[in-house]
Design an enzyme around this catalytic site. Structure first.
Site, PDB file in Angstrom:
ATOM      1  N   LYS A 111      -7.258  -0.386 -11.425  1.00  0.00           N
ATOM      2  CA  LYS A 111      -8.567  -0.525 -10.776  1.00  0.00           C
ATOM      3  C   LYS A 111      -9.701  -0.518 -11.797  1.00  0.00           C
ATOM      4  O   LYS A 111     -10.689  -1.225 -11.641  1.00  0.00           O
ATOM      5  CB  LYS A 111      -8.786   0.607  -9.753  1.00  0.00           C
ATOM      6  CG  LYS A 111      -8.063   0.360  -8.456  1.00  0.00           C
ATOM      7  CD  LYS A 111      -8.714  -0.765  -7.671  1.00  0.00           C
ATOM      8  CE  LYS A 111      -7.935  -1.075  -6.418  1.00  0.00           C
ATOM      9  NZ  LYS A 111      -8.339  -2.297  -5.750  1.00  0.00           N
ATOM     10  N   LYS A 194       2.992  -9.616  -8.005  1.00  0.00           N
ATOM     11  CA  LYS A 194       3.312  -9.439  -6.589  1.00  0.00           C
ATOM     12  C   LYS A 194       2.405 -10.269  -5.681  1.00  0.00           C
ATOM     13  O   LYS A 194       1.329 -10.707  -6.100  1.00  0.00           O
ATOM     14  CB  LYS A 194       3.193  -7.962  -6.218  1.00  0.00           C
ATOM     15  CG  LYS A 194       1.780  -7.420  -6.316  1.00  0.00           C
ATOM     16  CD  LYS A 194       1.681  -6.022  -5.704  1.00  0.00           C
ATOM     17  CE  LYS A 194       0.256  -5.528  -5.744  1.00  0.00           C
ATOM     18  NZ  LYS A 194       0.016  -4.298  -5.022  1.00  0.00           N
ATOM     19  N   LYS A 197      -3.584  -9.570  -1.774  1.00  0.00           N
ATOM     20  CA  LYS A 197      -4.824 -10.261  -1.392  1.00  0.00           C
ATOM     21  C   LYS A 197      -5.786 -10.366  -2.559  1.00  0.00           C
ATOM     22  O   LYS A 197      -6.639 -11.225  -2.583  1.00  0.00           O
ATOM     23  CB  LYS A 197      -5.467  -9.596  -0.173  1.00  0.00           C
ATOM     24  CG  LYS A 197      -5.333  -8.110  -0.143  1.00  0.00           C
ATOM     25  CD  LYS A 197      -5.221  -7.555   1.267  1.00  0.00           C
ATOM     26  CE  LYS A 197      -4.701  -6.111   1.197  1.00  0.00           C
ATOM     27  NZ  LYS A 197      -4.165  -5.592   2.394  1.00  0.00           N
TER      28      LYS A 197
HETATM   29  P1  TYM Z   1      -1.807  -1.741   0.670  1.00  0.00           P
HETATM   30  O1  TYM Z   1      -2.858  -1.844   1.708  1.00  0.00           O
HETATM   31  O2  TYM Z   1      -2.074  -2.314  -0.671  1.00  0.00           O
HETATM   32  O3  TYM Z   1      -0.461  -2.361   1.195  1.00  0.00           O
HETATM   33  C1  TYM Z   1       0.103  -1.926   2.418  1.00  0.00           C
HETATM   34  C2  TYM Z   1       1.605  -1.844   2.319  1.00  0.00           C
HETATM   35  O4  TYM Z   1       2.146  -3.112   1.956  1.00  0.00           O
HETATM   36  C3  TYM Z   1       2.967  -2.966   0.823  1.00  0.00           C
HETATM   37  N1  TYM Z   1       2.852  -4.169  -0.026  1.00  0.00           N
HETATM   38  C4  TYM Z   1       3.891  -4.800  -0.557  1.00  0.00           C
HETATM   39  N2  TYM Z   1       5.213  -4.570  -0.491  1.00  0.00           N
HETATM   40  C5  TYM Z   1       6.026  -5.424  -1.135  1.00  0.00           C
HETATM   41  N3  TYM Z   1       5.586  -6.505  -1.835  1.00  0.00           N
HETATM   42  C6  TYM Z   1       4.273  -6.776  -1.930  1.00  0.00           C
HETATM   43  N4  TYM Z   1       3.847  -7.840  -2.588  1.00  0.00           N
HETATM   44  C7  TYM Z   1       3.355  -5.902  -1.278  1.00  0.00           C
HETATM   45  N5  TYM Z   1       2.001  -5.874  -1.158  1.00  0.00           N
HETATM   46  C8  TYM Z   1       1.710  -4.797  -0.397  1.00  0.00           C
HETATM   47  C9  TYM Z   1       2.465  -1.745   0.091  1.00  0.00           C
HETATM   48  O5  TYM Z   1       3.475  -1.186  -0.722  1.00  0.00           O
HETATM   49  C10 TYM Z   1       2.090  -0.846   1.240  1.00  0.00           C
HETATM   50  O6  TYM Z   1       3.222  -0.184   1.720  1.00  0.00           O
HETATM   51  N6  TYM Z   1      -2.226   3.022  -0.749  1.00  0.00           N
HETATM   52  C11 TYM Z   1      -1.697   2.141   0.272  1.00  0.00           C
HETATM   53  C12 TYM Z   1      -2.204   2.438   1.671  1.00  0.00           C
HETATM   54  C13 TYM Z   1      -2.001   3.842   2.085  1.00  0.00           C
HETATM   55  C14 TYM Z   1      -0.787   4.454   2.481  1.00  0.00           C
HETATM   56  C15 TYM Z   1      -1.111   5.805   2.767  1.00  0.00           C
HETATM   57  C16 TYM Z   1       0.515   4.004   2.627  1.00  0.00           C
HETATM   58  C17 TYM Z   1      -2.983   4.780   2.152  1.00  0.00           C
HETATM   59  N7  TYM Z   1      -2.438   5.954   2.571  1.00  0.00           N
HETATM   60  C18 TYM Z   1      -0.134   6.712   3.213  1.00  0.00           C
HETATM   61  C19 TYM Z   1       1.483   4.906   3.046  1.00  0.00           C
HETATM   62  C20 TYM Z   1       1.154   6.243   3.338  1.00  0.00           C
HETATM   63  C21 TYM Z   1      -2.095   0.726  -0.091  1.00  0.00           C
HETATM   64  O7  TYM Z   1      -3.042   0.482  -0.784  1.00  0.00           O
HETATM   65  O8  TYM Z   1      -1.341  -0.218   0.514  1.00  0.00           O
END
Ligand code: TYM
Length: 331
Positions: A111, A194, A197
């Site tokens: 970040k 990966k 967005k």
């Molecule tokens: P975020 O919003 O970036 O993504 C949401 C979920 O999608 C998964 N993901 C992927 N998995 C496989 N391949 C990819 N290319 C890919 N892109 C996204 C992420 O691993 C995630 O599971 N910090 C988290 C959100 C969060 C969270 C939590 C998750 C906040 N609190 C508590 C679980 C439990 C995040 O930024 O995910």
């Protein structure tokens, strides 16, 4: 029965990475387990969205969750900021989280590179907020993609540290989870890294994408001049296209193109056409349900209210107990 928690930041539409990394696993658990799924709107403030964008994104993601198969009767489906108890647990956990360990976190370092003019304290403490999301329901399983593994490790550290500090056995150790398999990283279309967005234009296929957009993005996917020897190892960009094919196409289709690659007869144009059609087949039911649910404002509001009440019940219990453990006793 396990307690399951997962969430997604409302920073754009759901893409195939979100679906295969997290949502699909979660959906398959909702019949047997005590499941909480939320929209991480507090987390999204680290990138300073406008109020209009934030509200619209939260609503869109809620609709897409429902369209993807989350059942609000079986799971607790809620918006993080509807449960302010989370922010109180975040505060408690921050008191025992150390600057050094937060600074070493890979997502923080990423970040800093992505937004050097906005390195705010929320970014640094992102892992403690995420730990609060999970520990607030005392979860044991967290369906997420591979990119969240380190955050889960930190969640265990914070939970264990709390237990040790107060000499209690209160928070269980949550494990990152993918049904019977390794955690996954779904690749994007621009050759490396990966699907995401914020990984560049055209890199992600969204569940809401129209067929024409999917064809355009897939046909632009990065490839190379093709193999020159039989059974040659695949470079990253080519591996990525094959991996995407593995998740949306039939095993026969995958094997057909794999064989063509191994015998140096592959035509990437044909492979991409097939991949685009299979992605369209896969996403069409989602797209149709998204459109139908988007127009039903009343239903979406009802789901949000229902989730808020159920999530608050569980969160309030944890906060009552944590306050007691920490020494905030009632007078
Ligand atoms: P975020 O919003 O970036 O993504 C949401 C979920 O999608 C998964 N993901 C992927 N998995 C496989 N391949 C990819 N290319 C890919 N892109 C996204 C992420 O691993 C995630 O599971 N910090 C988290 C959100 C969060 C969270 C939590 C998750 C906040 N609190 C508590 C679980 C439990 C995040 O930024 O995910």
């Amino acid at each position: 029965m396990e307690t399951v928690v997962s969430g997604i930041r409302p920073t754009g539409n759901l893409h195939l990475g979100n679906y295969f990394g997290a949502l699909r696993n979660f959906i398959s658990m909702q019949n047997e387990h005590n499941c909480y799924f939320f929209i991480a709107d507090y987390h999204s403030l680290t990138t300073h969205p406008t109020p209009q964008d934030l509200h619209g994104n939260v609503r869109q993601i809620l609709v897409e969750y429902l369209a993807a198969g989350l059942d609000p009767e079986k799971s607790t489906l809620y918006i993080q900021s509807d449960v302010p108890e989370v922010s109180e647990l975040y505060l408690f956990l921050n008191m025992n989280a150390y600057i050094g360990e937060l600074e070493r976190c890979t997502s923080f370092k990423d970040k800093i590179r992505q937004q050097p003019n906005n390195v705010n304290a929320g970014l640094l403490t992102y892992p403690t907020l995420m730990a609060a999301d999970i520990l607030i329901h005392r979860a044991t399983k967290v369906p997420v993609g591979k990119d969240q593994e380190q955050h889960l490790e930190m969640t265990r550290t914070f939970g264990n540290r709390f237990n040790r500090l107060y000499n209690v056995d209160y928070f269980p150790e949550p494990q990152a989870f993918n049904f019977g398999q390794e955690l996954v990283k779904i690749p994007g279309l621009n050759g490396s890294g990966k699907m995401g967005k914020s990984e560049g234009e055209g890199n992600a296929i969204f569940l809401a994408d129209e067929p024409g957009d999917i064809r355009k993005k897939v046909m632009k996917a990065v490839t190379d001049a093709g193999p020159t020897e039989p059974n040659q190892a695949k470079p990253e960009a080519i591996q990525n296209i094959f991996q995407l094919m593995k998740v949306v196409s039939t095993p026969e289709t995958f094997e057909y193109f794999d064989e063509k690659y191994n015998t140096c007869q592959i035509r990437y144009g044909d492979m991409k056409k097939q991949l685009a059609e299979d992605m369209i087949l896969f996403t069409t039911p989602f797209r149709e349900r998204i459109k139908a649910i988007l127009s039903d404002e009343e239903y979406v509001s009802k789901v949000a209210r229902m989730g808020k009440n159920k999530a608050q019940e569980s969160a309030a219990k944890t906060i009552r107990e944590v306050r007691e453990i920490v020494g905030f006793k009632k007078f």
